[in-house]
Design a protein around this motif. Structure first.
Motif, PDB file in Angstrom:
ATOM      1  N   CYS A  24      11.714 -13.857  -8.999  1.00  0.00           N
ATOM      2  CA  CYS A  24      11.398 -12.485  -9.410  1.00  0.00           C
ATOM      3  C   CYS A  24      12.220 -11.481  -8.600  1.00  0.00           C
ATOM      4  N   GLU A  25      12.231 -11.654  -7.291  1.00  0.00           N
ATOM      5  CA  GLU A  25      12.973 -10.737  -6.421  1.00  0.00           C
ATOM      6  C   GLU A  25      14.462 -10.757  -6.744  1.00  0.00           C
ATOM      7  N   LYS A  26      15.010 -11.947  -6.969  1.00  0.00           N
ATOM      8  CA  LYS A  26      16.432 -12.069  -7.309  1.00  0.00           C
ATOM      9  C   LYS A  26      16.734 -11.347  -8.625  1.00  0.00           C
ATOM     10  N   THR A  27      15.874 -11.543  -9.619  1.00  0.00           N
ATOM     11  CA  THR A  27      16.077 -10.913 -10.932  1.00  0.00           C
ATOM     12  C   THR A  27      16.073  -9.394 -10.803  1.00  0.00           C
ATOM     13  N   TYR A  28      15.062  -8.843 -10.133  1.00  0.00           N
ATOM     14  CA  TYR A  28      14.977  -7.392  -9.978  1.00  0.00           C
ATOM     15  C   TYR A  28      16.138  -6.842  -9.152  1.00  0.00           C
ATOM     16  N   GLU A  29      16.482  -7.531  -8.076  1.00  0.00           N
ATOM     17  CA  GLU A  29      17.583  -7.047  -7.240  1.00  0.00           C
ATOM     18  C   GLU A  29      18.909  -7.071  -7.993  1.00  0.00           C
ATOM     19  N   GLU A  30      19.184  -8.141  -8.728  1.00  0.00           N
ATOM     20  CA  GLU A  30      20.436  -8.222  -9.490  1.00  0.00           C
ATOM     21  C   GLU A  30      20.500  -7.141 -10.561  1.00  0.00           C
ATOM     22  N   LEU A  31      19.403  -6.945 -11.282  1.00  0.00           N
ATOM     23  CA  LEU A  31      19.378  -5.897 -12.309  1.00  0.00           C
ATOM     24  C   LEU A  31      19.599  -4.526 -11.683  1.00  0.00           C
ATOM     25  N   THR A  32      18.911  -4.276 -10.585  1.00  0.00           N
ATOM     26  CA  THR A  32      18.995  -2.968  -9.928  1.00  0.00           C
ATOM     27  C   THR A  32      20.404  -2.718  -9.406  1.00  0.00           C
ATOM     28  N   LEU A  33      20.980  -3.706  -8.743  1.00  0.00           N
ATOM     29  CA  LEU A  33      22.318  -3.552  -8.168  1.00  0.00           C
ATOM     30  C   LEU A  33      23.413  -3.470  -9.229  1.00  0.00           C
ATOM     31  N   SER A  34      23.107  -3.867 -10.458  1.00  0.00           N
ATOM     32  CA  SER A  34      24.107  -3.795 -11.530  1.00  0.00           C
ATOM     33  C   SER A  34      24.297  -2.371 -12.043  1.00  0.00           C
ATOM     34  N   VAL A  35      23.417  -1.467 -11.642  1.00  0.00           N
ATOM     35  CA  VAL A  35      23.474  -0.083 -12.123  1.00  0.00           C
ATOM     36  C   VAL A  35      24.396   0.741 -11.224  1.00  0.00           C
ATOM     37  N   PRO A  36      25.368   1.438 -11.809  1.00  0.00           N
ATOM     38  CA  PRO A  36      26.249   2.290 -11.013  1.00  0.00           C
ATOM     39  C   PRO A  36      25.441   3.334 -10.234  1.00  0.00           C
ATOM     40  N   VAL A  38      23.733   2.594  -7.456  1.00  0.00           N
ATOM     41  CA  VAL A  38      22.772   1.908  -6.589  1.00  0.00           C
ATOM     42  C   VAL A  38      23.532   1.278  -5.422  1.00  0.00           C
ATOM     43  N   ILE A  39      23.049   1.556  -4.210  1.00  0.00           N
ATOM     44  CA  ILE A  39      23.679   1.012  -3.005  1.00  0.00           C
ATOM     45  C   ILE A  39      22.954  -0.247  -2.541  1.00  0.00           C
ATOM     46  N   THR A  40      21.622  -0.153  -2.435  1.00  0.00           N
ATOM     47  CA  THR A  40      20.824  -1.297  -2.010  1.00  0.00           C
ATOM     48  C   THR A  40      19.540  -1.367  -2.827  1.00  0.00           C
ATOM     49  N   ALA A  41      18.997  -2.574  -2.897  1.00  0.00           N
ATOM     50  CA  ALA A  41      17.708  -2.788  -3.554  1.00  0.00           C
ATOM     51  C   ALA A  41      16.933  -3.794  -2.716  1.00  0.00           C
ATOM     52  N   ASP A  42      15.796  -3.367  -2.206  1.00  0.00           N
ATOM     53  CA  ASP A  42      14.938  -4.235  -1.403  1.00  0.00           C
ATOM     54  C   ASP A  42      13.655  -4.433  -2.192  1.00  0.00           C
ATOM     55  N   VAL A  43      13.521  -5.581  -2.844  1.00  0.00           N
ATOM     56  CA  VAL A  43      12.412  -5.840  -3.766  1.00  0.00           C
ATOM     57  C   VAL A  43      11.531  -6.960  -3.222  1.00  0.00           C
ATOM     58  N   THR A  44      10.234  -6.778  -3.357  1.00  0.00           N
ATOM     59  CA  THR A  44       9.256  -7.797  -2.994  1.00  0.00           C
ATOM     60  C   THR A  44       8.390  -8.083  -4.209  1.00  0.00           C
ATOM     61  N   CYS A  45       8.234  -9.359  -4.520  1.00  0.00           N
ATOM     62  CA  CYS A  45       7.350  -9.774  -5.606  1.00  0.00           C
ATOM     63  C   CYS A  45       6.233 -10.623  -5.029  1.00  0.00           C
ATOM     64  N   VAL A  46       5.043 -10.437  -5.551  1.00  0.00           N
ATOM     65  CA  VAL A  46       3.884 -11.230  -5.166  1.00  0.00           C
ATOM     66  C   VAL A  46       3.434 -11.999  -6.399  1.00  0.00           C
ATOM     67  N   PRO A  83      15.590  -9.200 -21.025  1.00  0.00           N
ATOM     68  CA  PRO A  83      14.634 -10.143 -21.609  1.00  0.00           C
ATOM     69  C   PRO A  83      13.962 -11.002 -20.537  1.00  0.00           C
ATOM     70  N   ASP A  84      14.451 -10.931 -19.301  1.00  0.00           N
ATOM     71  CA  ASP A  84      13.888 -11.728 -18.215  1.00  0.00           C
ATOM     72  C   ASP A  84      12.626 -11.120 -17.616  1.00  0.00           C
ATOM     73  N   LEU A  85      12.330  -9.871 -17.968  1.00  0.00           N
ATOM     74  CA  LEU A  85      11.149  -9.196 -17.420  1.00  0.00           C
ATOM     75  C   LEU A  85      10.055  -9.130 -18.477  1.00  0.00           C
ATOM     76  N   LYS A  86       8.821  -9.343 -18.054  1.00  0.00           N
ATOM     77  CA  LYS A  86       7.677  -9.381 -18.966  1.00  0.00           C
ATOM     78  C   LYS A  86       7.108  -7.986 -19.206  1.00  0.00           C
ATOM     79  N   HIS A  87       6.573  -7.773 -20.420  1.00  0.00           N
ATOM     80  CA  HIS A  87       5.957  -6.487 -20.787  1.00  0.00           C
ATOM     81  C   HIS A  87       4.916  -6.025 -19.771  1.00  0.00           C
TER      82      HIS A  87
END
Length: 129
Positions: A24-36, A38-46, A83-87
């Motif tokens: 989950c963290e990898k998915t969110y971080e990769e998506l976030t960092l793909s946006v022009p 964005v410098i850093t993304a520190d994501v935590t998933c539980v 499509p990797d993120l759930k509603h």
């Protein structure tokens, strides 16, 4: 005997939580960092027994509140299109500029609290591809 068997049965479930969180963290971080912008993304998933949360801090390259909000909006659109993120996921992300003097969250875009991916998708009219 049950005292020995139960922990052995739970071990694979607990090990899976760590893998699910990391994925989950990898998915969110990769998506976030793909946006022009964005410098850093520190994501935590539980991911623990019905307690599923996603959140973090995103640092952007902007010097005005409008700039930070614009990058945040682009990030939310990237989440909506994935499509990797759930509603039902409701990522709570806080967006800030490099020095932390400007911060914003989705409420600045008119969302009432932390929006779910379903809300974000409906707001922008995006169906994941």
């Amino acid at each position: 005997m049950a005292a020995i068997v139960m922990p052995a049965l739970l071990l694979p479930l607990l090990a899976g939580c760590g893998a699910a969180e990391a994925s989950c963290e990898k998915t969110y971080e990769e998506l976030t960092l793909s946006v022009p912008g964005v410098i850093t993304a520190d994501v935590t998933c539980v991911r623990r027994f019905g307690d599923e949360r996603e959140g973090g801090t995103v640092t952007v390259d902007a010097s005005t509140k409008q700039g930070v909000v614009a990058v945040m909006e682009d990030v939310l659109r990237a989440y909506a299109a994935s499509p990797d993120l759930k509603h039902a996921e409701s990522p709570y992300m806080y967006f800030t500029n490099k020095d932390g003097s400007i911060g914003t969250a989705p409420t600045d875009l008119g969302f009432n609290g932390t929006p779910s991916l379903r809300n974000i998708r409906e707001h922008y009219g995006i169906e994941p591809g």
